[in-house]
Write an enzyme that holds these catalytic residues in place. Structure first.
Site, PDB file in Angstrom:
ATOM      1  N   HIS A   1     -39.586   9.213  66.988  1.00 23.62           N
ATOM      2  CA  HIS A   1     -39.394   8.303  68.127  1.00 23.62           C
ATOM      3  C   HIS A   1     -37.906   7.976  68.255  1.00 23.62           C
ATOM      4  O   HIS A   1     -37.383   7.093  67.575  1.00 23.62           O
ATOM      5  CB  HIS A   1     -40.212   7.027  67.927  1.00 23.62           C
ATOM      6  CG  HIS A   1     -40.439   6.244  69.189  1.00 23.62           C
ATOM      7  ND1 HIS A   1     -39.654   6.387  70.310  1.00 23.62           N
ATOM      8  CD2 HIS A   1     -41.368   5.296  69.504  1.00 23.62           C
ATOM      9  CE1 HIS A   1     -40.088   5.577  71.263  1.00 23.62           C
ATOM     10  NE2 HIS A   1     -41.132   4.910  70.797  1.00 23.62           N
TER      11      HIS A   1
ATOM     12  N   HIS B   1     -36.750   4.518  73.881  1.00 21.30           N
ATOM     13  CA  HIS B   1     -37.251   3.177  74.217  1.00 21.30           C
ATOM     14  C   HIS B   1     -36.548   2.027  73.505  1.00 21.30           C
ATOM     15  O   HIS B   1     -37.139   0.972  73.283  1.00 21.30           O
ATOM     16  CB  HIS B   1     -38.758   3.100  73.967  1.00 21.30           C
ATOM     17  CG  HIS B   1     -39.536   3.957  74.909  1.00 21.30           C
ATOM     18  ND1 HIS B   1     -40.885   4.165  74.772  1.00 21.30           N
ATOM     19  CD2 HIS B   1     -39.162   4.661  76.005  1.00 21.30           C
ATOM     20  CE1 HIS B   1     -41.305   4.974  75.748  1.00 21.30           C
ATOM     21  NE2 HIS B   1     -40.270   5.276  76.503  1.00 21.30           N
TER      22      HIS B   1
ATOM     23  N   TYR C   1     -35.467   1.697  70.397  1.00 18.17           N
ATOM     24  CA  TYR C   1     -35.735   1.457  68.986  1.00 18.17           C
ATOM     25  C   TYR C   1     -34.583   1.992  68.132  1.00 18.17           C
ATOM     26  O   TYR C   1     -33.556   2.414  68.659  1.00 18.17           O
ATOM     27  CB  TYR C   1     -37.093   2.027  68.612  1.00 18.17           C
ATOM     28  CG  TYR C   1     -38.207   1.333  69.366  1.00 18.17           C
ATOM     29  CD1 TYR C   1     -38.406  -0.045  69.229  1.00 18.17           C
ATOM     30  CD2 TYR C   1     -39.032   2.020  70.259  1.00 18.17           C
ATOM     31  CE1 TYR C   1     -39.399  -0.706  69.947  1.00 18.17           C
ATOM     32  CE2 TYR C   1     -40.023   1.358  70.981  1.00 18.17           C
ATOM     33  CZ  TYR C   1     -40.201  -0.001  70.819  1.00 18.17           C
ATOM     34  OH  TYR C   1     -41.172  -0.659  71.534  1.00 18.17           O
TER      35      TYR C   1
END
Length: 399
Positions: free
Chosen positions: A210, A213, A215
């Site tokens: 990931h 977004h 993070y």
């Protein structure tokens, strides 16, 4: 019957996909105590079809990776064992299953407690009068509840996220972060490596990193957040260094043919923006070419509504052309738009989130051009193991 490009076969490395409809990673906040629960067996298997690709909800790589209630992890033996029956259930349906690895970084929230106002006032008066010197520590622990030992969440920066407006109109506040020291970064890279190893032990076919977004990984990549002056800040190459070290470590651990990455260079989630998002996106996908990762999963900029119709910006084409592997696009697609961009070669696969959440048989509904269930946003993150989770109806009740 009309041809449906979304339902044509695709070769994803060594995996044979029967269609191009991917379950996007969706946080559901139902992994109590950060441990996947038995109700996830039904949830994921409902959405699994022969030759389909599913990506798990974001899954923490360590105890410092947490920032939201009841999100799953994969850093302990207990978590690995809890994932195994979920993975088995998906495989029994003939689907391919990837685990998305996640670290929230500074996007670590704190919980709000509701006490009677007179009691709360009394507590604060008591603290203020009698233990004033302890007040800051008490508040610090309150603000960092999701972090081990009440410590500050880690990030590329010490800049705190401003309160964020949620879909339900409420405001979400975030804990003050701590800037990672340069010598601490290898430990975080190691956490990702271990989590990838654990995912393979749990039976997953591969992992998705990931890097989107707002993070932790994106907090390093984007110059709107990263204000470092060491080798992990400043230039584009330096800002992407942490991300590439994570990818390299995981590739070394489990093989590039099991690794994907999610990116959102054009988005500004959680105040994570970049002054040149296209340059950032191109740099990252070209670096992924060198590492020979299996796929890049890239998020479109936010949709706009024009004359009452959704308009998807479609800004990913330069990245798609630059990347040698499988390209997955995400960002508000429906059946019509998904068929269009697949047929035009804009992307190989489409990740569907809310539509797949509310329609566990989404590929079948796309095949028949059947009506879709409407999703209930108010149950996206509730802890109920059934309502808004596994109770969305199928076209065929016997499925």
């Amino acid at each position: 019957m009309e041809a449906v490009p979304l339902l044509t076969p695709y070769k994803l490395g060594k995996f044979d996909l029967s269609h191009r409809v991917v379950l996007a990673p969706l946080t559901r906040s139902r992994s109590y105590g950060n441990v996947p629960q038995p109700h996830a067996i039904l949830y994921y298997s409902q959405r699994a079809s022969k030759g389909g690709l599913l990506i798990t909800e974001a899954t923490g790589v360590s105890d410092t990776a947490q920032g939201y209630p009841d999100t799953p992890g994969i850093w302990t033996k207990e978590q690995v064992e809890a994932w195994k029956p979920i993975v088995d259930a998906v495989h029994n349906r003939g689907a391919i299953f990837f685990c998305q690895l996640w670290h929230v970084g500074r996007s670590s929230t704190y919980r709000t407690y509701h006490y009677p106002s007179f009691l709360l006032i009394g507590i604060y008066i008591y603290i203020y009068i009698y233990i004033l010197t302890y007040l800051n520590q008490c508040l610090y622990l309150f603000y960092t509840e999701y972090q081990p030992n009440g410590q500050a969440p880690i990030s590329s920066t010490d800049k705190q996220l401003k309160p964020q407006q949620m879909h339900d109109g409420s405001s979400q506040e975030y804990s003050p972060p701590r800037r990672l020291r340069t010598d601490e970064i290898p430990q975080i890279v190691g956490d990702f490596r271990l989590a990838a190893r654990n995912a393979i032990e749990a039976g997953f076919d591969g992992i998705e990193i990931h890097g989107a977004h707002g993070y932790l990984i994106e907090q390093f990549m984007k110059d709107g957040v990263n204000d470092r002056t060491d080798e992990y800040g400043g230039s584009l190459e330096n800002r992407c260094r942490f991300a590439l070290e994570v990818v390299q470590a995981i590739v070394d651990e489990i093989g590039a043919d099991r690794v994907g990455i999610r990116l959102s260079p054009f988005a500004d989630y959680k105040e994570s923006y970049d002054s040149d998002p296209q340059a950032l996106g191109l740099y990252m996908v070209q670096a992924m070419n060198k590492l020979k990762v299996l796929y890049c999963h890239v998020v479109e900029p936010r949709m706009a509504i024009v004359d009452g119709r959704r308009q998807i910006p479609h800004r990913l084409l330069p990245l798609r052309k630059a990347f040698n592997g499988t390209f997955i696009a995400a960002g508000g697609y429906d059946r019509e738009e998904g068929n269009k961009v697949v047929s035009e070669g804009y992307t190989d696969l489409i990740a569907f989130g809310r539509l797949f959440l509310a329609n566990p048989d989404l590929p079948k509904r796309f095949e028949l051009n059947a009506p879709l269930n409407k999703y209930n946003r108010s149950t996206f993150y509730t802890p109920d193991p059934v309502v808004g989770y596994t109770d969305y109806p199928f076209l065929d009740p016997s499925t």
